[in-house]
Design a protein around this motif. Structure first.
Motif, PDB file in Angstrom:
ATOM      1  N   GLN A 113      36.921  56.291  17.929  1.00 55.22           N
ATOM      2  CA  GLN A 113      36.200  55.558  18.965  1.00 55.22           C
ATOM      3  C   GLN A 113      37.034  55.630  20.241  1.00 55.22           C
ATOM      4  O   GLN A 113      37.868  54.758  20.491  1.00 55.22           O
ATOM      5  CB  GLN A 113      35.965  54.101  18.543  1.00 55.22           C
ATOM      6  CG  GLN A 113      34.984  53.938  17.402  1.00 55.22           C
ATOM      7  CD  GLN A 113      34.598  52.481  17.156  1.00 55.22           C
ATOM      8  OE1 GLN A 113      34.827  51.610  17.984  1.00 55.22           O
ATOM      9  NE2 GLN A 113      34.015  52.228  16.007  1.00 55.22           N
TER      10      GLN A 113
ATOM     11  N   GLU B  36      38.655  55.125  23.628  1.00 54.32           N
ATOM     12  CA  GLU B  36      38.669  54.054  24.618  1.00 54.32           C
ATOM     13  C   GLU B  36      40.004  54.074  25.348  1.00 54.32           C
ATOM     14  O   GLU B  36      41.008  54.508  24.775  1.00 54.32           O
ATOM     15  CB  GLU B  36      38.505  52.686  23.951  1.00 54.32           C
ATOM     16  CG  GLU B  36      37.166  52.406  23.321  1.00 54.32           C
ATOM     17  CD  GLU B  36      37.133  51.043  22.629  1.00 54.32           C
ATOM     18  OE1 GLU B  36      36.191  50.282  22.900  1.00 54.32           O
ATOM     19  OE2 GLU B  36      38.043  50.746  21.843  1.00 54.32           O
TER      20      GLU B  36
ATOM     21  N   ASP C 202      41.964  48.726  26.725  1.00 54.92           N
ATOM     22  CA  ASP C 202      40.666  48.133  26.379  1.00 54.92           C
ATOM     23  C   ASP C 202      40.385  48.133  24.878  1.00 54.92           C
ATOM     24  O   ASP C 202      39.324  47.647  24.450  1.00 54.92           O
ATOM     25  CB  ASP C 202      39.541  48.895  27.083  1.00 54.92           C
ATOM     26  CG  ASP C 202      39.593  48.748  28.596  1.00 54.92           C
ATOM     27  OD1 ASP C 202      40.125  47.732  29.076  1.00 54.92           O
ATOM     28  OD2 ASP C 202      39.099  49.666  29.291  1.00 54.92           O
TER      29      ASP C 202
ATOM     30  N   THR D 199      38.413  47.462  16.694  1.00 52.74           N
ATOM     31  CA  THR D 199      38.478  48.927  16.688  1.00 52.74           C
ATOM     32  C   THR D 199      39.769  49.402  16.038  1.00 52.74           C
ATOM     33  O   THR D 199      39.767  50.345  15.231  1.00 52.74           O
ATOM     34  CB  THR D 199      38.385  49.473  18.122  1.00 52.74           C
ATOM     35  OG1 THR D 199      37.142  49.050  18.698  1.00 52.74           O
ATOM     36  CG2 THR D 199      38.457  50.986  18.142  1.00 52.74           C
TER      37      THR D 199
ATOM     38  N   ARG E 222      42.746  58.154  26.085  1.00 52.39           N
ATOM     39  CA  ARG E 222      41.625  57.480  25.421  1.00 52.39           C
ATOM     40  C   ARG E 222      41.612  57.690  23.907  1.00 52.39           C
ATOM     41  O   ARG E 222      40.621  57.387  23.254  1.00 52.39           O
ATOM     42  CB  ARG E 222      40.273  57.954  26.011  1.00 52.39           C
ATOM     43  CG  ARG E 222      40.091  57.610  27.476  1.00 52.39           C
ATOM     44  CD  ARG E 222      38.820  58.219  28.055  1.00 52.39           C
ATOM     45  NE  ARG E 222      37.633  57.881  27.263  1.00 52.39           N
ATOM     46  CZ  ARG E 222      36.912  56.769  27.402  1.00 52.39           C
ATOM     47  NH1 ARG E 222      37.271  55.867  28.320  1.00 52.39           N
ATOM     48  NH2 ARG E 222      35.855  56.553  26.651  1.00 52.39           N
TER      49      ARG E 222
END
Length: 241
Positions: A88, A90, A94, A99, A142
């Protein structure tokens, strides 16, 4: 190798789609009896219908205890391909705890527990292959949690290889670059991200699922009998830079 492995049993997680689907096909073509694990889905049922009696579908969640009990009750496996995983993307600041916990459970805890269960009964000459990623060798924006989990499995594989070698069990990783799968389709649809990927791969193309499946067949074969504790990076040169 075709036709020489009729009595050899392989367990493949994340079997219903993406890399897992092609790995199951390649192993069946090489003569393995294959058990494919995935959550219940039309894709898994279709794969069972396609591959026939040499393939058995286990409709189970890889993070649950039911799979561990099924492994304990089944005949020993000669090969485990720990392929199930997720991501995932991100920004680091964040990332929610939910997560973090989800990806650690799916990408680290589940393959650890599955490998432990399989190894307990694995015969001499058995092979365990963890599907990691080029992100298990480098960092990337990310993808802090994903990189962390794949680095963890790379380290686990080395430790397992050393400990299980006296039992005749080999443990390796396959670390692909981006492959167009249901998991990556949305990422690669982002033109900016797709351009980044293209810049990072000197060979100028994505890997294919068939190429990754071929690497599984090789590492599971007698031709790789002296390979353990290794990570086979299939990245078109991404990590060479």
């Amino acid at each position: 190798m075709t036709g020489t492995l009729a009595d050899k049993r392989a367990l493949v997680t994340g079997a219903s789609k993406g890399l897992g689907r092609d790995i199951c096909r390649a192993l069946l073509a090489d003569g393995w009896q294959v058990v494919g694990v995935a959550r219940p889905s039309l894709e898994l049922k279709a794969l069972q219908a396609e591959l026939g009696p040499s393939f058995t579908a286990w409709e189970m969640d890889v993070t649950g205890d039911d799979l561990l009990m099924a492994i304990a009750d089944a005949d020993p496996f000669d090969l485990l391909v720990n392929n199930a995983g997720g991501n995932q993307p991100e920004p680091f600041v964040d990332v929610a705890d939910e997560t973090l916990d989800l990806l650690i459970t799916l990408n680290v805890r589940a393959p650890f527990r599955i490998a432990r269960s399989v190894a307990r009964a694995m015969p001499r000459g058995g092979t365990i292959i963890h599907m990691t990623s080029q992100m298990g060798h480098v960092g990337s924006p990310r993808r802090t949690v994903y990189c962390m989990t794949k680095h963890a499995i790379e380290g686990l594989s080395k430790a397992m290889a050393v400990e299980l070698a006296p039992a005749g069990i080999r443990v390796n990783c396959i670390a692909p670059t981006f492959v167009r799968t249901p998991m990556t389709e949305g990422m690669l649809a982002d033109t900016q991200f797709a351009a980044f990927v293209d810049r990072m791969i000197p060979m100028g193309q994505l890997a294919t699922a068939e190429q990754i499946a071929a690497a599984v067949v090789y590492l599971a074969s007698p031709a790789a009998a002296m390979i353990t504790g290794h990570s086979l990076v299939i990245d078109g040169g991404w990590t060479a830079q």
